[in-house]
Design a protein around this motif. Structure first.
Motif, PDB file in Angstrom:
ATOM      1  N   TYR A 168      12.449  13.333   2.788  1.00 19.54           N
ATOM      2  CA  TYR A 168      11.249  13.658   3.564  1.00 19.54           C
ATOM      3  C   TYR A 168      10.331  12.432   3.676  1.00 19.54           C
ATOM      4  N   GLY A 169      10.100  11.765   2.575  1.00 21.38           N
ATOM      5  CA  GLY A 169       9.246  10.578   2.587  1.00 21.38           C
ATOM      6  C   GLY A 169       9.836   9.454   3.418  1.00 21.38           C
ATOM      7  N   TRP A 170      11.155   9.257   3.318  1.00 26.57           N
ATOM      8  CA  TRP A 170      11.788   8.233   4.146  1.00 26.57           C
ATOM      9  C   TRP A 170      11.557   8.511   5.621  1.00 26.57           C
ATOM     10  N   LEU A 171      11.796   9.752   6.023  1.00 30.92           N
ATOM     11  CA  LEU A 171      11.646  10.093   7.438  1.00 30.92           C
ATOM     12  C   LEU A 171      10.184  10.049   7.874  1.00 30.92           C
ATOM     13  N   ALA A 172       9.287  10.495   7.008  1.00 28.05           N
ATOM     14  CA  ALA A 172       7.864  10.531   7.358  1.00 28.05           C
ATOM     15  C   ALA A 172       7.233   9.140   7.371  1.00 28.05           C
ATOM     16  N   ASN A 173       7.645   8.279   6.451  1.00 25.27           N
ATOM     17  CA  ASN A 173       6.963   7.006   6.264  1.00 25.27           C
ATOM     18  C   ASN A 173       7.711   5.784   6.792  1.00 25.27           C
ATOM     19  N   ARG A 174       8.998   5.907   7.043  1.00 28.09           N
ATOM     20  CA  ARG A 174       9.776   4.741   7.426  1.00 28.09           C
ATOM     21  C   ARG A 174      10.162   4.728   8.901  1.00 28.09           C
ATOM     22  N   GLY A 183      14.419  -3.689   6.030  1.00 33.58           N
ATOM     23  CA  GLY A 183      15.022  -4.599   5.073  1.00 33.58           C
ATOM     24  C   GLY A 183      14.509  -4.392   3.667  1.00 33.58           C
ATOM     25  N   VAL A 184      13.213  -4.130   3.540  1.00 23.67           N
ATOM     26  CA  VAL A 184      12.628  -3.845   2.232  1.00 23.67           C
ATOM     27  C   VAL A 184      13.259  -2.584   1.644  1.00 23.67           C
ATOM     28  N   ASN A 185      13.476  -1.588   2.477  1.00 23.57           N
ATOM     29  CA  ASN A 185      13.972  -0.295   2.008  1.00 23.57           C
ATOM     30  C   ASN A 185      15.486  -0.248   1.842  1.00 23.57           C
ATOM     31  N   MET A 186      16.224  -0.915   2.724  1.00 22.11           N
ATOM     32  CA  MET A 186      17.687  -0.788   2.743  1.00 22.11           C
ATOM     33  C   MET A 186      18.428  -2.101   2.546  1.00 22.11           C
ATOM     34  N   GLY A 187      17.703  -3.200   2.596  1.00 18.22           N
ATOM     35  CA  GLY A 187      18.333  -4.513   2.541  1.00 18.22           C
ATOM     36  C   GLY A 187      18.301  -5.172   3.907  1.00 18.22           C
ATOM     37  N   SER A 188      18.049  -6.451   3.919  1.00 13.54           N
ATOM     38  CA  SER A 188      17.915  -7.190   5.177  1.00 13.54           C
ATOM     39  C   SER A 188      19.198  -7.203   5.990  1.00 13.54           C
ATOM     40  N   ALA A 189      20.357  -7.253   5.328  1.00 11.28           N
ATOM     41  CA  ALA A 189      21.619  -7.254   6.066  1.00 11.28           C
ATOM     42  C   ALA A 189      21.819  -5.930   6.796  1.00 11.28           C
ATOM     43  N   VAL A 190      21.417  -4.833   6.185  1.00 12.21           N
ATOM     44  CA  VAL A 190      21.523  -3.525   6.839  1.00 12.21           C
ATOM     45  C   VAL A 190      20.601  -3.485   8.052  1.00 12.21           C
ATOM     46  N   ALA A 191      19.362  -3.934   7.878  1.00 14.69           N
ATOM     47  CA  ALA A 191      18.411  -3.948   8.993  1.00 14.69           C
ATOM     48  C   ALA A 191      18.942  -4.802  10.140  1.00 14.69           C
ATOM     49  N   ASP A 236       0.833  -1.212   0.000  1.00 17.24           N
ATOM     50  CA  ASP A 236       0.000   0.000   0.000  1.00 17.24           C
ATOM     51  C   ASP A 236       0.862   1.255   0.000  1.00 17.24           C
ATOM     52  N   ARG A 237       1.936   1.262   0.803  1.00 13.65           N
ATOM     53  CA  ARG A 237       2.815   2.427   0.900  1.00 13.65           C
ATOM     54  C   ARG A 237       3.627   2.617  -0.386  1.00 13.65           C
ATOM     55  N   ARG A 267      21.178   6.922   8.800  1.00 14.39           N
ATOM     56  CA  ARG A 267      21.551   6.428   7.462  1.00 14.39           C
ATOM     57  C   ARG A 267      20.831   7.206   6.365  1.00 14.39           C
ATOM     58  N   TYR A 268      19.547   7.499   6.574  1.00 12.36           N
ATOM     59  CA  TYR A 268      18.816   8.302   5.577  1.00 12.36           C
ATOM     60  C   TYR A 268      19.467   9.668   5.385  1.00 12.36           C
ATOM     61  N   LEU A 269      19.799  10.324   6.485  1.00 11.40           N
ATOM     62  CA  LEU A 269      20.449  11.638   6.384  1.00 11.40           C
ATOM     63  C   LEU A 269      21.787  11.529   5.661  1.00 11.40           C
ATOM     64  N   SER A 270      22.551  10.511   5.990  1.00 10.06           N
ATOM     65  CA  SER A 270      23.838  10.294   5.351  1.00 10.06           C
ATOM     66  C   SER A 270      23.688  10.040   3.849  1.00 10.06           C
ATOM     67  N   LEU A 271      22.676   9.260   3.464  1.00 11.47           N
ATOM     68  CA  LEU A 271      22.429   9.005   2.036  1.00 11.47           C
ATOM     69  C   LEU A 271      22.115  10.300   1.290  1.00 11.47           C
ATOM     70  N   ALA A 272      21.340  11.159   1.907  1.00  8.94           N
ATOM     71  CA  ALA A 272      20.992  12.440   1.277  1.00  8.94           C
ATOM     72  C   ALA A 272      22.193  13.370   1.221  1.00  8.94           C
TER      73      ALA A 272
END
Length: 178
Positions: free
Chosen positions: A170-176, A85-93, A11-12, A154-159
């Motif tokens: 913004y979407g990563w932080l709001a939704n994840r 894991g869906v967003n970054m990979g299971s090993a990262v999670a 859905d997301r 990690r999201y901030l670092s990626l950006a």
């Protein structure tokens, strides 16, 4: 549990996308073309079936990384690991979980440190059991906060490293992050 988690991710993620700033390229139901191809799909991603996405989520992002075994101990943690894991990979999670467990074991007095290998194995499950036994009912929420803090960083670092990723921050932080 997993059926609800998969439905929420689908859905997301929505239907077909191919955002020019997204290195993953074409996706449908949140499944990248590369993942679909690796799992036997050869068609146009616009026609990738929801049922195929569900099967991939269940196998690749729940059973294979052993998040189903985490769920028997800590459902909030398993939910977060699946989504991350869906967003970054299971090993990262899993790495986030392992780092948090090591940091929260009070100098290995509560349970031994785990190897940061990005895999849920007996050592990681034993550490999770030790953490939960030591910290009680509120412990799972604290562990969840630690995992989400690592995810947010990690999201901030990626950006910061790739300005094109700012389109997604913004979407990563709001939704994840809960």
């Amino acid at each position: 549990m997993i059926d609800d988690l998969i439905d929420a991710v689908i859905d997301r993620e929505g239907g077909y996308t191919n955002h020019r700033a997204d290195r993953a390229g074409a996706t449908r139901w949140g499944i990248t073309e590369a993942v679909a191809r690796a799992n036997g799909y050869a068609g146009d991603m616009r026609h990738f079936a929801r049922e195929a996405a569900v099967a991939i989520y269940r196998h690749i992002y729940w059973q294979r990384p052993r998040f189903d075994q985490v769920a028997t101990r800590a459902s909030l943690i398993a939910t977060e690991l699946f989504d991350t894991g869906v967003n970054m990979g299971s090993a990262v999670a899993t790495g986030f979980l392992q780092r948090a467990l090591n940091a929260l074991n009070r100098g290995a007095r509560d349970y031994p440190d785990v190897l940061l290998d990005g895999r849920v194995g007996p050592q990681t499950l034993a550490a999770l059991d030790g953490f939960l036994a030591t910290r009680g009912n509120g412990g799972e929420r604290v562990l969840l906060k630690a995992i989400e803090a690592l995810q947010g960083e990690r999201y901030l670092s990626l950006a910061e490293r790739r300005p094109a990723n700012e389109a997604f921050l913004y979407g990563w932080l709001a939704n994840r992050l809960s």
